[in-house]
Structure formats: C-alpha cells, structure tokens
Design an enzyme around this catalytic site. Structure first.
Site, PDB file in Angstrom:
ATOM      1  CG  ASP A  63      -0.356  -0.082   2.522  1.00  0.00           C
ATOM      2  OD1 ASP A  63       0.881  -0.161   2.613  1.00  0.00           O
ATOM      3  OD2 ASP A  63      -1.109  -0.076   3.523  1.00  0.00           O
ATOM      4  CB  SER A  64       4.548   1.712   0.025  1.00  0.00           C
ATOM      5  OG  SER A  64       4.786   0.529  -0.722  1.00  0.00           O
ATOM      6  CG  ASP A 102       0.553  -4.104   2.053  1.00  0.00           C
ATOM      7  OD1 ASP A 102       0.800  -5.089   2.772  1.00  0.00           O
ATOM      8  OD2 ASP A 102       1.338  -3.141   1.939  1.00  0.00           O
ATOM      9  CE  LYS A 132       2.955  -6.036   3.981  1.00  0.00           C
ATOM     10  NZ  LYS A 132       2.509  -4.926   4.879  1.00  0.00           N
ATOM     11  CD  GLU A 134       0.345  -1.572   8.235  1.00  0.00           C
ATOM     12  OE1 GLU A 134      -0.024  -0.834   9.166  1.00  0.00           O
ATOM     13  OE2 GLU A 134       0.862  -1.141   7.188  1.00  0.00           O
ATOM     14  CD  GLU A 201       7.688  -0.477   7.936  1.00  0.00           C
ATOM     15  OE1 GLU A 201       7.948   0.636   7.417  1.00  0.00           O
ATOM     16  OE2 GLU A 201       6.674  -1.128   7.646  1.00  0.00           O
TER      17      GLU A 201
END
Length: 286
Positions: A63-64, A102, A132, A134, A201
């Site tokens: 999602d960056s 993401d 993925k 978070e 991270e």
C-alpha cells in the site's frame, strides 16, 4: 529461473513469457525459516514486476503505492480498488515470485468476516497468492480466521504505517522495555494464529533478532536486522528514485540521476533538431 521476452508487434512492448520454471508457493516460503534468506521487493506495475521477478522470492504489492505512485501523504487513503488494479498488473508481469498484496486501511479491521470478503476479492481479481495485514494481538483472530479458510496471510508488526496517526510518526519502535515486550508479544500472537511469514518493520535491532529467534515463521525485515529470515524494501527507494532516503535503506543505484541525465540529453537533441534522426524516421518505399 528467469524470464524471457517476446515482442508484441501490435503494441511494441516486450511481454514476458515463462521459461521452464515453477512459481514459488506459500509453503515453500514458509519452509525457508532459518534457511537461505528470502528476497522481497515491492512492485506496482507490470514492467517493474518483469524486472524484479527473476531475482526475488516474493513481490509485495504494498500500500506504499499510495505514496510512490499516487503522491499521497500516507497509506491511509489507499483503496481496495487501487490494490486490486496494481496487484493484477504485478501478477501478469511475474512468473517466479510469490505475489503478496497489502490489505489497505479500513478493509479488514472491523471483523474477520470483513477481512475475508476483502481478501477474497483481492485474490480473485488479481491471482495473487497471499495478503498482508498490519497489527499484533488484536488482529490474531482475523489471521486465524483467514488462514483456516484457505487465505494465506503475511503479518506485519513493529512500525505499522497504517497506524501513523496513532503512532505520531514513523520513528523506530521498541525503544522502551514496555514497547519492546508488546511488539514481541504481537509477533508471537500473529505467528501462532497461522501467518506464513511476517514483516518486521522499523524496530530496534535486538527486538528484530529476538522476534526472529522466537517465532516459527520467516521474519522479513525492513529497518530491522540482517539476522531476519529475509529482507524487503520499496524498490524505488533502493534504486535511488527519490531524493530522500530513509535511514534503513541502502541506495543500490542512482536511477533518479540517470533518468534526469537521459531526459536532459533528449531535451537538448529535440531543441537542436538532431532527434529524431535518420534511424528514427520512416521513409517511403521505392
């Protein structure tokens, strides 16, 4: 394990065709715990996927892309539609790597059922192998719910960019004893819930090392430690496409400088009318 290219004469673009190879699988990645380090980079487009795929074990459609592709201030505004479109492009451009997508902010936090609907959509629309998400202990039930229903999940603990508003920035995590212990517990919970791997991270190095030695799935470090089971970076960062380089990034090239120099040369030749030259124009048939 490489990709060959054929020229599509209708578009003049090089399209990848697979040489004899098999795409890596989620179980194969899981089995690399403690073995040869895993190589992972972000990819958002077909062409970048083509270039990265022969050298990577996993490609992350991060999602960056909100910041890298769309110029957004954070990842919070990224949508499922964005992730699905770019995820499909990366799958089309790769033949070797496991493609992980993401889950964007707001697409999985409400309930395990919401997470399943979002993850199922991403996998159906893209052909990717895994998602993925978070979060730590609070997200463990969701990881378990998805894993039990056939959706491979990569975890993400430590600095979690989707929580930037709550964290107050992108500083390293785990500097206090309390935060160190909490993130370690997060990693344990996500691993035990069924994640097949985990991004760690922006944490202090001793924490990254302890997580790696404690959990039974591969740890993928970013701003963590060389002792993690693998590494991931934003490809555009490591290629030197941005002026600012985060502390944890090594610039393996100066692509921004090389692109700028090439465009400068192009501009000079256009203004001097030396481009296009004889080799770039079409002539009538005799």
């Amino acid at each position: 394990m490489s990709t060959t290219y054929t020229l599509d004469t209708s578009t003049s673009r090089a399209n990848p065709t697979p040489t004899p190879m098999k795409r890596l699988t989620v179980p194969a990645i899981r089995a690399r715990k403690g073995g040869d380090p895993l190589v992972m980079l972000t990819a958002y487009t077909v062409r970048m996927a083509q270039l990265l795929d022969p050298h990577c074990d996993m490609l992350l459609v991060g999602d960056s892309l909100g910041q890298v592709i769309y110029g957004l201030p954070s990842t919070v505004a990224v949508t499922l539609e964005m992730m699905a479109a770019h995820g499909a492009a990366v799958v089309r451009g790769s033949y070797h790597s496991v493609v992980v997508i993401d889950m964007p902010f707001g697409s999985y936090e409400v309930s395990p059922e919401q997470a399943f609907a979002s993850a199922a959509r991403l996998l159906k629309e893209t052909g990717a192998a895994a998602v993925k998400l978070e979060g730590g202990q609070a997200m463990a039930p969701t990881v378990g719910f998805l894993s039990a229903r056939g959706i491979p999940v990569m975890g993400h603990v430590g600095l979690t960019p989707q929580a930037v508003n709550q964290l107050g920035g992108y500083g390293a995590r785990g500097r206090t004893q309390a935060e160190f212990a909490r993130i370690l517990d997060d990693a344990k919970a996500i691993s035990q819930a069924g994640a097949f791997a985990m991004v760690v991270e922006g944490v202090v190095e001793p924490l990254a090392e302890q997580i790696t030695s404690t959990i039974d799935v591969p740890s993928i470090g970013i701003g963590a430690s060389a002792k993690c089971d693998g590494q991931v970076l934003v490809a555009e960062d490591m290629l030197g496409l941005f002026d600012r380089t985060p502390r944890f990034v090594k610039r393996f090239d100066d692509m921004a400088g090389r692109i700028s120099a090439a465009v400068e040369t192009y501009a000079v030749e256009v203004r001097a009318r030396t481009f296009p030259g004889g080799e770039q124009v079409y002539r009538p048939k005799d």
